[in-house]
Design an enzyme around this catalytic site. Structure first.
Site, PDB file in Angstrom:
ATOM      1  N   HIS A 446      39.294  41.872  34.733  1.00 29.45           N
ATOM      2  CA  HIS A 446      38.854  41.737  36.118  1.00 29.45           C
ATOM      3  C   HIS A 446      37.750  42.759  36.430  1.00 29.45           C
ATOM      4  CE1 HIS A 446      39.776  42.007  40.690  1.00 29.45           C
ATOM      5  NE2 HIS A 446      38.801  41.176  40.449  1.00 29.45           N
ATOM      6  N   HIS A 451      33.355  42.329  37.661  1.00 35.12           N
ATOM      7  CA  HIS A 451      32.690  43.223  38.626  1.00 35.12           C
ATOM      8  C   HIS A 451      31.628  44.127  37.993  1.00 35.12           C
ATOM      9  CE1 HIS A 451      35.207  42.717  42.346  1.00 35.12           C
ATOM     10  NE2 HIS A 451      36.005  42.140  41.465  1.00 35.12           N
ATOM     11  N   HIS A 638      35.582  34.782  37.711  1.00 36.31           N
ATOM     12  CA  HIS A 638      36.159  35.735  38.652  1.00 36.31           C
ATOM     13  C   HIS A 638      37.256  35.068  39.496  1.00 36.31           C
ATOM     14  CE1 HIS A 638      36.467  38.030  42.493  1.00 36.31           C
ATOM     15  NE2 HIS A 638      36.613  39.019  41.628  1.00 36.31           N
ATOM     16  N   ASN A 642      40.970  36.480  39.730  1.00 38.75           N
ATOM     17  CA  ASN A 642      41.206  37.271  40.929  1.00 38.75           C
ATOM     18  C   ASN A 642      42.196  36.642  41.907  1.00 38.75           C
ATOM     19  OD1 ASN A 642      40.437  39.545  42.811  1.00 38.75           O
ATOM     20  ND2 ASN A 642      39.955  37.764  44.064  1.00 38.75           N
ATOM     21  N   ILE A 788      34.939  39.764  46.705  1.00 45.62           N
ATOM     22  CA  ILE A 788      36.143  40.533  47.053  1.00 45.62           C
ATOM     23  C   ILE A 788      36.697  41.080  45.758  1.00 45.62           C
ATOM     24  CG2 ILE A 788      37.562  38.435  47.008  1.00 45.62           C
ATOM     25  CD1 ILE A 788      38.244  41.533  49.181  1.00 45.62           C
TER      26      ILE A 788
END
Length: 788
Positions: A446, A451, A638, A642, A788
């Site tokens: 993650h 990110h 993602h 997520n 987010i």
């Protein structure tokens, strides 16, 4: 074409309201000579003392009809920066096609975004630049909060956005921190304050860090104790936790507007009540079963680590001089007993043995991790057998401790016995595996692979591709809000003493684990979904299949749905690239594009700049492949990793984020206690009530879609003039229609009784890759970007 210009002032400051409550319209008149030609850019100076947010400029009165100049940008006050802002019309041009009158402006606009690498960035700046991860620790505050810089040969890492803050007093290599509530700098247009802030993901995230977590800590600090029985965990959903207000932080009712946390407010208290997570909402006991433990490796929140077992014996790649004999303690004989009558060789040949292998990634850290208070972890390997009836079954778990000066390393293998004692021990072994899985999921798959790796692509896109560049226009929606989210994470989530350290097994070594994974396993060409599946042996090349690969386990929901999304993105990107790069050599001669790719490799991923696996960028096929991977990472990948965090992790026993005890064994002082009360031993190994409540709050927030979320394939009516090109708009329509089709295919799969990993009694459907979603914790929906 000629660079002619005229000047005018915005008439009066009596705006005309538009049909949206927070948008107003201003007007200005231009008088232009007859031979003015077609407008290509508008330069704006803001003479007010304050910035304003500009949506777009529309010029009327030319024969060609209204001309659109989309901005979606904050326009700084002239007192902060005397330079005018340049807004280009919505026409895409490759650098070589730029009309002569716009060439200098194109260059000037790019230069203004690059800065000069000096000084501290101000909030109004829109400068994009690189810096290493040297801002996670706070050595000035305490020695315990010092953290190593992530950069260089030993601890490589992608680069982040430079803020230019001064170094710490204690360590000149570390950057001083902006502690909350002070914001971390991100370029002005990357922030999400704009419209109704509290509906934004960031608004909720800030509320979580500034208000909710401190009040959870204040309320539960005295009860930093384990759950005593399962019904205490159930109380979090049924009764909630009554939070005391921290005197310094009066919490107003609307600070945390997540629909998943119902609040009952009275003076000085508030009730925090969690929704029942999907994993227990249909079947409270599913998480205890082996088939569910296995199913989650294919259809859970971390479906990207399972791989085929290619050979036996299983051997470590770590240095035997440091870590002892490389062979696994999982022997052929042991596996043989579990294979219902076929040999290990046959099982490997038929592609029926799989492994979840966290041994080499974690063993180098286990010694350090286990010196931390209340942390006891193992490095783990789990072997699964794919049965004739088509489901995956865990057959052996190996848990290892590294050698110490006083003792050789220990490796123990657990299988699911049939008596009560071995049954409870097997449950604990599975919990240790789930805890490792939760840590690798958060820190590697993650944080690092989506990110952190996205950040350099975003910085390079703004620094090297003009807003007129067709590839800038293609990528732009996939870059939204990621820098801001990452800055918030460096401030409160992954920082020294932050939430991730407090709640996950590796503790203060968390980001070192992430860096070690970047060093040993990250490579750009393997982040493409088909390449990743082939690398893990979960798919084989097959030119007759739509993505050129055939799944080894057909009922692998993440991969099966992921390949549909991947192929839709690939088709859209290829048609788009083909449209702009139809001539030979246009890719190699595009100077902006080449500078962009070089900067990503040589600056953004500086520590990996010399790797031989970086793709070349010579043809339109090369370009399409690179862009498809980037867009997939920001959107589908993602989303899959997520938005299932709360649905799967919101029930702590299913995915404990850390373990506090090793497994008891005969002769151990705790063994008697375990025999008398196995439930208490199990629960006291899991996170405490405080740790669990904190993690649940974070997972809930991270799994929530904000009301203004933009989903793949949808057009925001405010940005409908992003490009003036009917052919491109038609291609985009096709892409949107394709995604709607995929949504129906996925819904059909979830109703298919033969697909046992997404259908059956109490089994939640696999929806993480359904493109659309409403707001809240929905367990579905693919946003364009990591927002987010």
């Amino acid at each position: 074409m000629s660079g002619k210009s005229v000047e005018s002032f915005v008439r009066g400051w009596l705006p005309k309201p538009s049909n949206l409550p927070y948008i107003v319209e201003y007007a200005a008149d231009f008088t232009v000579p007859l031979d003015f030609g077609s407008p290509g850019a508008v330069l704006i100076s803001n003479l007010h003392g304050k910035e304003f947010h500009l949506m777009e400029i529309v010029i009327h009165g030319f024969d060609e009809g209204p001309i659109f100049f989309p901005a979606n940008s904050w326009i700084h006050s002239r007192k902060d920066n005397p330079e005018s802002r340049i807004i280009f019309r919505n026409q895409a041009y490759l650098p070589s096609q730029t009309p002569p009158g716009l060439k200098d402006l194109r260059r000037e606009d790019l230069l203004s975004l690059r800065g000069n690498r000096k000084g501290e960035r101000k909030p109004h700046d829109r400068i994009y630049d690189y810096a290493p991860y040297n801002d996670l620790g706070n050595p000035d505050k305490s020695e315990d909060l010092a953290r190593p810089v992530l950069s260089g040969e030993e601890r490589p890492y992608p680069r982040r956005c430079r803020t230019g803050r001064p170094p710490t007093r204690t360590d000149p290599m570390c950057e001083s921190r902006a502690e909350k509530p002070h914001p971390v700098y991100v370029p002005r247009d990357e922030t999400f304050e704009e419209i109704k802030q509290n509906t934004f993901s960031a608004g909720r995230l800030k509320a979580l860090f500034h208000n909710l977590i401190p009040s959870i800590a204040a309320t539960l600090s005295s009860s930093d104790i384990p759950f005593k029985c399962f019904s205490e965990i159930d109380k979090l959903y049924n009764d909630g936790v009554l939070l005391l207000e921290d005197e310094d932080q009066k919490i107003s009712g609307n600070v945390f507007p997540s629909n998943m946390m119902k609040q009952v407010l009275s003076v000085g208290q508030k009730l925090l009540k969690y929704e029942i997570p999907a994993i227990i909402s249909r079947d409270r006991f599913a998480w205890l079963r082996d088939n569910e433990f296995a199913r989650q490796t294919l259809a859970g929140v971390n479906p990207v680590n399972i791989e085929i077992l290619k050979e036996f014996p299983i051997v470590s790649k770590l240095d035997p001089a440091v870590y002892g004999p490389p062979e696994s303690a999982i022997t052929k004989e042991l596996i043989q007993q579990e294979l219902s009558g076929i040999t290990v060789e046959e099982a490997i040949e038929e592609k029926r043995l799989f492994i979840l292998d966290y041994h080499d990634m974690l063993l180098p850290f286990i010694g350090k991790m286990n010196t931390l208070p209340e942390r006891q972890a193992y490095a783990s390997r789990t072997v699964f057998f794919f049965t004739r009836t088509g489901f995956l079954r865990p057959i052996a778990i190996e848990l290892s401790l590294p050698p110490t000066p006083s003792s050789p390393g220990k490796k123990r293998v657990y299988t699911h016995g049939h008596d009560a004692t071995s049954h409870w021990i097997w449950k604990q072994a599975k919990a240790h595996v789930c805890s490792n899985d939760a840590g690798v999921h958060q820190l590697v798959n993650h944080w690092l692979r989506t990110h952190a790796c996205m950040e350099p692509y975003i910085i390079a896109t703004h620094r090297q591709l003009s807003a007129m560049h067709p590839i800038y226009k293609l990528l732009h929606p996939h870059l939204r809000y990621t820098l801001e989210i990452n800055a918030l994470a460096r401030q409160s989530l992954i920082n020294g003493g932050g939430i991730i350290e407090a709640c996950f097994s590796p503790g203060k070594y968390a980001m070192e684990v992430s860096s070690a994974a970047y060093k040993s396993m990250w490579q750009f060409d393997m982040e493409a979904l088909p390449a990743d599946l082939i690398r893990r042996g979960m798919a084989v090349e097959d030119p007759s299949m739509p993505c050129g690969v055939k799944l080894v386990i057909e009922d692998y929901p993440y991969a099966a749905d992921g390949l549909l999304i991947w192929s839709a993105i690939k088709e859209w990107v290829e048609s788009y690239v083909d449209h702009f790069y139809s001539e030979p050599n246009t890719v190699t001669s595009d100077l902006e594009l080449q500078a962009w790719w070089n900067e990503i490799k040589n600056e953004g991923h500086y520590d990996k700049r010399n790797e031989s696996w970086w793709p070349k960028l010579n043809t339109k096929e090369d370009l399409s492949a690179i862009l498809t991977s980037m867009i997939w990472i920001a959107s589908g990948q993602h989303a899959a990793i997520n938005f299932g965090q709360y649905p799967f992790g919101g029930y702590m026993p299913n995915r404990p984020t850390l373990m506090r005890k090793l497994i008891p064994y005969e002769g151990d002082s705790n063994y008697e206690k375990f025999l008398l009360n196995p439930q208490s031993t199990f629960l006291s190994s899991l996170p405490t009530q405080l740790q669990a409540t904190k993690v649940m709050a974070v997972q809930d927030t991270l799994s929530t879609h904000s009301p203004d979320e933009e989903y793949l394939g949808q057009t925001n009516h405010l940005h409908s003039h992003w490009i003036k090109d009917p052919e491109v708009l038609d291609m985009f329509k096709k892409f949107s229609a394709k995604l709607e089709e995929i949504e129906e295919i996925i819904k059909g799969r979830n109703k298919n009784i033969h697909l046992k990993n997404r259908n059956g009694a109490g089994i939640p459907p696999y929806e993480l890759l359904l493109p659309s979603s409403g707001p809240g914790v929905t367990g579905r929906g693919i946003p364009y970007s990591i927002s987010i």
